[in-house]
Design a protein around this motif. Structure first.
Motif, PDB file in Angstrom:
ATOM      1  N   ALA A  17       0.820  -1.214   0.000  1.00 34.02           N
ATOM      2  CA  ALA A  17       0.000   0.000   0.000  1.00 34.02           C
ATOM      3  C   ALA A  17       0.855   1.265   0.000  1.00 34.02           C
ATOM      4  O   ALA A  17       0.482   2.272  -0.607  1.00 34.02           O
ATOM      5  CB  ALA A  17      -0.939   0.002   1.207  1.00 34.02           C
ATOM      6  N   VAL A  18       2.000   1.226   0.658  1.00 40.67           N
ATOM      7  CA  VAL A  18       2.838   2.421   0.771  1.00 40.67           C
ATOM      8  C   VAL A  18       3.461   2.809  -0.560  1.00 40.67           C
ATOM      9  O   VAL A  18       3.303   3.951  -1.012  1.00 40.67           O
ATOM     10  CB  VAL A  18       3.893   2.264   1.891  1.00 40.67           C
ATOM     11  N   PRO A  19       4.175   1.913  -1.262  1.00 41.96           N
ATOM     12  CA  PRO A  19       4.732   2.334  -2.551  1.00 41.96           C
ATOM     13  C   PRO A  19       3.662   2.655  -3.591  1.00 41.96           C
ATOM     14  O   PRO A  19       3.884   3.499  -4.455  1.00 41.96           O
ATOM     15  CB  PRO A  19       5.623   1.177  -2.993  1.00 41.96           C
ATOM     16  N   CYS A  32      12.575   5.956  -6.954  1.00 39.16           N
ATOM     17  CA  CYS A  32      11.481   6.556  -6.186  1.00 39.16           C
ATOM     18  C   CYS A  32      11.846   7.988  -5.811  1.00 39.16           C
ATOM     19  O   CYS A  32      13.011   8.283  -5.525  1.00 39.16           O
ATOM     20  CB  CYS A  32      11.252   5.786  -4.892  1.00 39.16           C
ATOM     21  N   ARG A  33      10.859   8.831  -5.759  1.00 37.66           N
ATOM     22  CA  ARG A  33      11.078  10.189  -5.250  1.00 37.66           C
ATOM     23  C   ARG A  33      11.372  10.141  -3.752  1.00 37.66           C
ATOM     24  O   ARG A  33      12.228  10.854  -3.250  1.00 37.66           O
ATOM     25  CB  ARG A  33       9.839  11.037  -5.522  1.00 37.66           C
ATOM     26  N   LEU A  52      10.236   2.957   6.719  1.00 39.23           N
ATOM     27  CA  LEU A  52      11.394   3.835   6.783  1.00 39.23           C
ATOM     28  C   LEU A  52      11.477   4.479   5.406  1.00 39.23           C
ATOM     29  O   LEU A  52      11.431   3.781   4.396  1.00 39.23           O
ATOM     30  CB  LEU A  52      12.643   2.998   7.070  1.00 39.23           C
ATOM     31  N   PHE A  53      11.544   5.810   5.343  1.00 44.20           N
ATOM     32  CA  PHE A  53      11.558   6.479   4.047  1.00 44.20           C
ATOM     33  C   PHE A  53      12.570   7.609   4.045  1.00 44.20           C
ATOM     34  O   PHE A  53      13.013   8.072   5.093  1.00 44.20           O
ATOM     35  CB  PHE A  53      10.167   7.007   3.672  1.00 44.20           C
ATOM     36  N   ARG A 103      17.345   8.668  -6.484  1.00 44.49           N
ATOM     37  CA  ARG A 103      16.016   9.256  -6.211  1.00 44.49           C
ATOM     38  C   ARG A 103      15.591  10.052  -7.415  1.00 44.49           C
ATOM     39  O   ARG A 103      16.386  10.700  -8.065  1.00 44.49           O
ATOM     40  CB  ARG A 103      16.068  10.147  -4.971  1.00 44.49           C
ATOM     41  N   SER A 104      14.303  10.015  -7.686  1.00 45.47           N
ATOM     42  CA  SER A 104      13.774  10.829  -8.777  1.00 45.47           C
ATOM     43  C   SER A 104      13.331  12.165  -8.226  1.00 45.47           C
ATOM     44  O   SER A 104      13.195  12.361  -7.027  1.00 45.47           O
ATOM     45  CB  SER A 104      12.619  10.120  -9.479  1.00 45.47           C
TER      46      SER A 104
END
Length: 105
Positions: A17-19, A32-33, A52-53, A103-104
């Motif tokens: 769900a998170v991504p 990923c941004r 964790l992000f 990272r984008s």
């Protein structure tokens, strides 16, 4: 987050769900941004889910809101509580890898 999973809920669905919320899909092309890493301990009651992000400081509140929204809108589980915490000592190496990775914009 502390969660209560529905009877037929696969724990991996929580992590997906998170991504989906942050990137549009759990499998996507490119970086990923806001690179996330998820962990779930379905052996606990309630279930414990951690994301964790990596985000630039101005984006952090937006990312947290989006993660929480993705957890709260699901029908397969219920959110008992959500709280933020700094990375644990055991997560610092992972956090450094996420930070160093691509990272984008």
């Amino acid at each position: 987050a502390a969660l209560e999973l529905g009877e037929s809920c696969e724990p991996a669905a929580v992590g997906a769900a998170v991504p989906v919320e942050l990137c549009g899909h759990w499998e996507h092309d490119g970086a990923c941004r806001w690179p996330p890493n998820n962990a779930i301990d379905a052996g606990r009651d309630p279930v414990v889910f951690r994301t964790l992000f990596v985000a630039d400081e101005p984006d952090e509140p937006v990312v947290r809101e989006r993660i929480e929204a993705s957890l709260r809108r699901a029908d397969a589980w219920s959110v008992i509580s959500v709280h933020a915490r700094p990375p644990a000592a055991s997560e610092r190496e992972l956090a450094a890898r996420l930070l160093a990775g691509p990272r984008s914009d």
